[in-house]
Design an enzyme around this catalytic site. Structure first.
Site, PDB file in Angstrom:
ATOM      1  N   CYS A   1      53.051 -20.527 -76.096  1.00  0.00           N
ATOM      2  CA  CYS A   1      51.596 -20.652 -76.026  1.00  0.00           C
ATOM      3  C   CYS A   1      51.258 -21.901 -75.226  1.00  0.00           C
ATOM      4  O   CYS A   1      51.674 -23.014 -75.577  1.00  0.00           O
ATOM      5  CB  CYS A   1      50.992 -20.741 -77.428  1.00  0.00           C
TER       6      CYS A   1
ATOM      7  N   TYR B   1      40.576 -19.636 -81.666  1.00  0.00           N
ATOM      8  CA  TYR B   1      41.259 -20.871 -82.052  1.00  0.00           C
ATOM      9  C   TYR B   1      42.103 -20.604 -83.291  1.00  0.00           C
ATOM     10  O   TYR B   1      41.771 -19.740 -84.106  1.00  0.00           O
ATOM     11  CB  TYR B   1      40.263 -21.987 -82.364  1.00  0.00           C
ATOM     12  N   THR B   2      43.172 -21.387 -83.437  1.00  0.00           N
ATOM     13  CA  THR B   2      44.033 -21.290 -84.610  1.00  0.00           C
ATOM     14  C   THR B   2      43.847 -22.525 -85.482  1.00  0.00           C
ATOM     15  O   THR B   2      44.037 -23.646 -84.989  1.00  0.00           O
ATOM     16  CB  THR B   2      45.515 -21.186 -84.213  1.00  0.00           C
TER      17      THR B   2
ATOM     18  N   HIS C   1      44.507 -15.825 -85.668  1.00  0.00           N
ATOM     19  CA  HIS C   1      43.514 -16.812 -85.280  1.00  0.00           C
ATOM     20  C   HIS C   1      42.088 -16.335 -85.526  1.00  0.00           C
ATOM     21  O   HIS C   1      41.872 -15.217 -86.017  1.00  0.00           O
ATOM     22  CB  HIS C   1      43.705 -17.215 -83.812  1.00  0.00           C
TER      23      HIS C   1
END
Length: 280
Positions: free
Chosen positions: A254, A99-100, A82
């Site tokens: 997640c 963030y991904t 990420h």
């Protein structure tokens, strides 16, 4: 004379072979370095990327599209890792959050972030205030997860809310690689139907790869007509929709901290060892 002629021919053949080897080596070296030269990320310093499109997905979720320096540029982000994004909160103080992207390096020239903007979120404020033409400071890659095609027979994925983004990235990379036969079983939990992120994209993957990708939605507040799970993700749901404990499987999770804790307890109780689990 014939002997000398034969020797000259052998020398010429040898020189030609050597020249071909040199050229081939140069081509290979150039081609092997080319992707690295196209990569934009720097793990040590922030680089800025311009926002060119903002798409509203729901009342508090938007997709942000950022352009890369050149049409053939790539982020250079390994699968499952990420970015660190830097911005300012409502008080003007610097904030950094991971963030991904939902895009892969096969999506050249740009990258996209799907962001859920929480009312009190410090980085949420920054994204809420972003307008077309603004720049986002990004650094990376970062993360402990490193995916290699075929490293396991199957993945189980337990996602909640915006925790779907790393799962979607990994699933896309697996399913769009014709040489990767890994199977993916995703359980995705949300409060309401409107809270499901990337639903269209996920449903398309399930339709396109029915033998390799299975998805089971769970809603805490489902609509009147609903054929998915209801409530919270349970041990029974995991047992029914994820691969059973084995040396060649891994369960990824997640989501919000309470969900991550509950899923860890469920997995332990079902016999998944620590080596079979990974939390983003």
């Amino acid at each position: 004379m014939e002997v000398l002629h034969a020797l000259d021919s052998q020398v010429l053949i040898g020189l030609a072979a050597a020249l071909i080897a040199i050229v081939a080596g140069a081509v290979f070296l150039f081609s092997s370095r080319k992707p690295a030269s196209r990569a934009c990320l720097d793990p040590e310093k922030f680089k800025e990327f311009k926002l060119v499109k903002r798409t509203k997905l729901s009342h508090n979720v938007a997709k942000f599209t950022f352009i890369l320096p050149k049409p053939d540029s790539i982020l250079g982000l390994p699968i499952g890792q990420h970015l660190s994004c830097r911005g300012k909160d409502g008080q003007g103080e610097e904030v950094i959050k991971s963030y991904t992207p939902t895009t892969l390096d096969s999506d050249v020239g740009y990258f996209e972030l799907v962001i859920k903007m929480y009312p009190q979120g410090r980085m949420s404020h920054h994204f809420r205030e972003m307008r077309i033409g603004d720049y986002l400071a990004v650094k990376g890659p970062k993360g402990r997860f490193k995916y290699q095609p075929g490293q396991v027979h199957a993945f189980g994925m337990l996602a909640g809310g915006s925790g779907i983004t790393p799962m979607y990235q990994v699933a896309r990379a697996i399913l769009e690689n014709p040489n990767d036969k890994t199977k993916v079983h995703l359980i995705y939990a949300n409060v309401t139907l409107e809270d499901i992120l990337l639903k269209e994209e996920l449903d398309l993957l399930a339709k396109r790869y029915p033998d390799r990708f299975k998805i089971y939605y769970v809603l805490n507040q489902p609509p009147e007509v609903w054929d998915g799970g209801v409530g919270f993700v349970s041990k029974e749901m995991i047992k029914a929709h994820c691969p059973a404990p084995a040396a060649d499987i891994k369960i990824l999770r997640c989501g919000p901290p309470p969900m991550n804790k509950a899923m860890g307890d469920h997995l332990d109780a079902l016999g998944y060892s620590a080596e079979m689990q990974f939390q983003f």
